[in-house]
Design a protein around this motif. Structure first.
Motif: not given
Length: 378
Positions: A29, A31, A121-123, A126, A135, A147, A149
């Motif tokens: 991802d 991240a 999820m959007n970065l 985090k 998590e 994640y 973005d």
């Protein structure tokens, strides 16, 4: 054995669906985490309601077919878009909603009850996710987080994010088709800018969500709309004063810098700031009213005697370009404002219409931008 036509079609559809086999797929991802998910996923929680902007591209027939839960921000942050989708997909009103990770209102028990295959999820969430240990808690109940973005570094991460989601959805070809379109449309600006040997970059001040608060002025550093400006051939004023992606520039600094052009991002935010001075931008918006409110914002002290205001080089643009796969449209629009002589043949509205016709399930409606008198209108 024979079937009535409609029963036969239904049976074939169910049979075809039963042939879809979910297999473990490992994605890296945004991240940098390796996450294994059984794909194609059938049940998805969206960490932000506006992530519908990417499900609409990949699941065009029904952007909500996999969505079993989502954050409760879409209707408030982009009500005009929400209404357009709700008219075509009324079932979206029945999707369970939940709070955010940043404010600690996310309900893990609710998430478990929805039995999702993955949480996207959007970065930018985090850090809050890590701090709260979400998590690890979700991993214990078999819910992986992936994640993506479209906000922090959209031009570095959009294509990769769409590729990741394409893998999860089993829509790799559709993701690749969109990526090609995205890259082609960006190149229509960046190739022209790169070919200029003596480009004069106008100084541009981007006011983020102008009128959302009484304070002035929220803006962008080197990321997001600040980056949009640079790609479009301008110099982003905020980059000198804002070390990160988002920040604030004081009114005195705006006056001292004396920008050549001003761009204000806007949306219809009655849910957040009823009757606020924000500029209502988005599909189907009242452009005349948006222009009136944009002109009123230019009467604030921050813009006293500023060159852009005196010359009519003032624009408003839909705020949600800042957190969606559609950011290339904003770059094209900025390019025609900053360098009308270089982009006389570039039509951002035609690009936005093509995006809707090729990739989105809803029809195009104008209302995404406005300029004060004196600004180029191509």
């Amino acid at each position: 054995m024979t079937f009535q036509p409609f029963l036969g079609a239904c049976a074939l559809s169910l049979f075809a669906a039963s042939l879809v086999q979910a297999d473990p797929v490992t994605v890296t991802d945004i991240a940098g985490r390796e996450v294994t998910v059984d794909a194609p996923v059938e049940r998805v929680i969206l960490g932000e309601g506006r992530q519908v902007f990417f499900t609409a591209v990949l699941d065009t027939e029904n952007p909500f077919q996999r969505v079993v839960g989502w954050r409760d921000d879409f209707q408030e942050a982009s009500p005009e878009t929400y209404d357009i989708y709700a008219r075509k997909f009324p079932q979206m009103a029945d999707i369970p909603t939940f709070g955010g990770f940043k404010d600690g209102s996310f309900d893990i028990e609710q998430a478990v009850s929805l039995n999702p295959d993955v949480l996207i999820m959007n970065l930018e969430s985090k850090a809050a996710t890590d701090e709260a240990g979400y998590e690890e808690k979700l991993a214990k109940v078999g819910i992986p987080i992936v994640y993506v973005d479209f906000r922090e570094k959209p031009f570095e991460h959009t294509a990769q994010s769409m590729e990741i989601i394409g893998q999860l959805f089993g829509k790799e070809e559709k993701a690749a088709e969109f990526e090609q379109f995205y890259e082609e449309q960006i190149a229509r600006v960046t190739d022209v800018i790169a070919a200029q040997t003596d480009l004069q970059r106008p100084l541009v001040f981007v006011e983020r969500a102008g009128g959302y608060t009484e304070d002035c002025c929220m803006s962008f550093g080197n990321g997001n709309f600040g980056r949009f400006v640079e790609l479009a051939g301008g110099t982003n004023m905020g980059s000198e004063f804002i070390p990160g992606t988002f920040g604030t520039v004081n009114a005195e600094q705006v006056i001292a810098s004396d920008p050549d052009q001003i761009v204000v991002t806007g949306g219809n935010w009655d849910a957040y700031v009823p009757g606020g001075a924000w500029i209502g931008m988005g599909p189907g918006s009242d452009v005349d009213e948006a222009k009136r409110k944009l002109a009123a914002l230019m009467d604030r002290p921050a813009y006293t005697g500023v060159k852009a205001v005196k010359n009519g080089q003032v624009h408003g643009i839909w705020h949600q370009f800042y957190n969606s796969p559609y950011s290339f449209v904003a770059v094209q629009r900025l390019a025609t404002w900053l360098h009308p002589e270089l982009f006389a043949d570039l039509d951002p509205e035609a690009t936005l219409k093509e995006l809707h016709e090729r990739f989105l399930p809803v029809d195009y409606s104008p209302g995404y931008w406005v300029s004060l008198d004196g600004a180029p209108t191509n």
